[in-house]
Design an enzyme around this catalytic site. Sequence first.
Site, PDB file in Angstrom:
ATOM      1  CG  ASP A  82     -30.842  26.897  17.370  1.00 20.45           C
ATOM      2  OD1 ASP A  82     -31.689  27.798  17.191  1.00 20.45           O
ATOM      3  OD2 ASP A  82     -30.349  26.218  16.445  1.00 20.45           O
ATOM      4  CG  HIS A  83     -34.695  25.081  16.759  1.00 16.81           C
ATOM      5  ND1 HIS A  83     -35.929  25.399  16.281  1.00 16.81           N
ATOM      6  CD2 HIS A  83     -33.814  25.481  15.822  1.00 16.81           C
ATOM      7  CE1 HIS A  83     -35.807  25.948  15.093  1.00 16.81           C
ATOM      8  NE2 HIS A  83     -34.532  26.029  14.788  1.00 16.81           N
ATOM      9  CG  ASP A 104     -39.482  25.748  17.495  1.00 17.64           C
ATOM     10  OD1 ASP A 104     -40.615  26.177  17.168  1.00 17.64           O
ATOM     11  OD2 ASP A 104     -38.811  24.991  16.777  1.00 17.64           O
ATOM     12  CG  HIS A 207     -34.022  29.016  12.002  1.00 18.18           C
ATOM     13  ND1 HIS A 207     -33.695  28.226  13.067  1.00 18.18           N
ATOM     14  CD2 HIS A 207     -34.319  30.231  12.515  1.00 18.18           C
ATOM     15  CE1 HIS A 207     -33.791  28.921  14.189  1.00 18.18           C
ATOM     16  NE2 HIS A 207     -34.179  30.147  13.874  1.00 18.18           N
ATOM     17  N   GLY A 208     -31.908  27.187   8.772  1.00 20.21           N
ATOM     18  CA  GLY A 208     -31.639  26.241   7.677  1.00 20.21           C
ATOM     19  C   GLY A 208     -30.603  26.748   6.705  1.00 20.21           C
ATOM     20  CB  THR A 210     -26.608  23.562   5.866  1.00 16.14           C
ATOM     21  OG1 THR A 210     -25.936  23.803   7.098  1.00 16.14           O
ATOM     22  CG2 THR A 210     -25.848  22.527   5.041  1.00 16.14           C
ATOM     23  CB  VAL A 230     -24.602  27.920   9.490  1.00 14.26           C
ATOM     24  CG1 VAL A 230     -23.872  26.825   8.723  1.00 14.26           C
ATOM     25  CG2 VAL A 230     -24.900  29.118   8.586  1.00 14.26           C
ATOM     26  CB  THR A 232     -26.700  20.503   8.381  1.00  5.17           C
ATOM     27  OG1 THR A 232     -27.974  20.473   9.028  1.00  5.17           O
ATOM     28  CG2 THR A 232     -26.439  19.177   7.710  1.00  5.17           C
TER      29      THR A 232
HETATM   30  P1  13P Z   1     -28.936  23.911   9.095  1.00  2.00           P
HETATM   31  O1  13P Z   1     -28.591  22.781   9.974  1.00  2.00           O
HETATM   32  O2  13P Z   1     -29.780  23.520   7.940  1.00  2.00           O
HETATM   33  O3  13P Z   1     -27.733  24.688   8.663  1.00  2.00           O
HETATM   34  O4  13P Z   1     -29.836  24.910   9.961  1.00  2.00           O
HETATM   35  C1  13P Z   1     -29.352  25.377  11.186  1.00  2.00           C
HETATM   36  C2  13P Z   1     -30.393  26.102  11.939  1.00  2.00           C
HETATM   37  O5  13P Z   1     -31.279  26.718  11.388  1.00  2.00           O
HETATM   38  C3  13P Z   1     -30.309  26.053  13.404  1.00  2.00           C
HETATM   39  O6  13P Z   1     -31.330  26.740  14.022  1.00  2.00           O
END
Ligand code: 13P
Length: 283
Positions: A82-83, A104, A207-208, A210, A230, A232
């Site tokens: 990831d990323h 990314d 993404h993001g 959480t 997911v 965080t």
């Molecule tokens: P969160 O940490 O906000 O859940 O996002 C995770 C994410 O998008 C990982 O690529």
Amino acid sequence: MEKITIMEQLKRADEEHYAVPHFNYSDIWDMTAIVKAAEEMHSPVILAGVPKVTNALGMEVVGAAARAMAENARTPVYLHLDHSTDIQICKDACEENFSTVMIDGSKESLEKNIEMVKDVVEYAHPRGIFVEGEIGKIKGNTEESQYTEGDFLVQVKDAVQLVESTHADILAVGIGTAHGFYKGKPEINFQRLAEVNEALKLPLVLHGGTGIPEEDVRKAIRNGINKVNVGTIIKYTYLSSVQETLNRTGPTIHTIDLMFPAVEAIKEEVKRWIKVCMSDNKA
Ligand code: 13P
């Protein structure tokens, strides 16, 4: 177990209107919890390592552990990087036989982003590995991204140009979501998501995850999202459990007795997300 590829999995998700959930892990314990939850829910799942973790533990160690879990799982488990902003880390993950790697280049110019994705695609595709790119920006201030300005929204023409010139397989889109906990309700641009989905026939990633309300995750899935990330809340659940146990017992117990409750807590959170993604019983 015998399994279809991640691209086939994402295509199925698109056709049957659910999303394949992706969870970020920090070590072998949350990895275990993610796989157990997916098995119990009969869901496919993506085990995602970020460079902070793969660098700290070693790509080979992380790759071996995740691969062993995937091979022994009673449900399809896919390995994802990831990323990564570093092309070499993507290549290292390819050597460990990850299913997908994310490069990314979203903070770079479109030209530079294209160049980076192309480089990784050229290395990954001959090895049977698929590539996720990012266009627009995911907001937030975590190891996955640091971006707090207003210019995050994906432009449809940029998304088309990136995909056509790189042959990326999967695309993360900046539509207002952020890594980390949200302050208030996330403002997601569903209209733009639908426009990108209309223009491009490839899996799109939210993404993001959480903190995005369930109804908004589902709405995003209806508008073209096939994979939900997911992270965080997994770390938060893990550390909250550890803290709670230590507060109760003090650091006098065996590490394993500290980890078992954490695995149970993470497993429950992962199961909840599998329901949100509607991927239960889709394995
Ligand atoms: P969160 O940490 O906000 O859940 O996002 C995770 C994410 O998008 C990982 O690529």
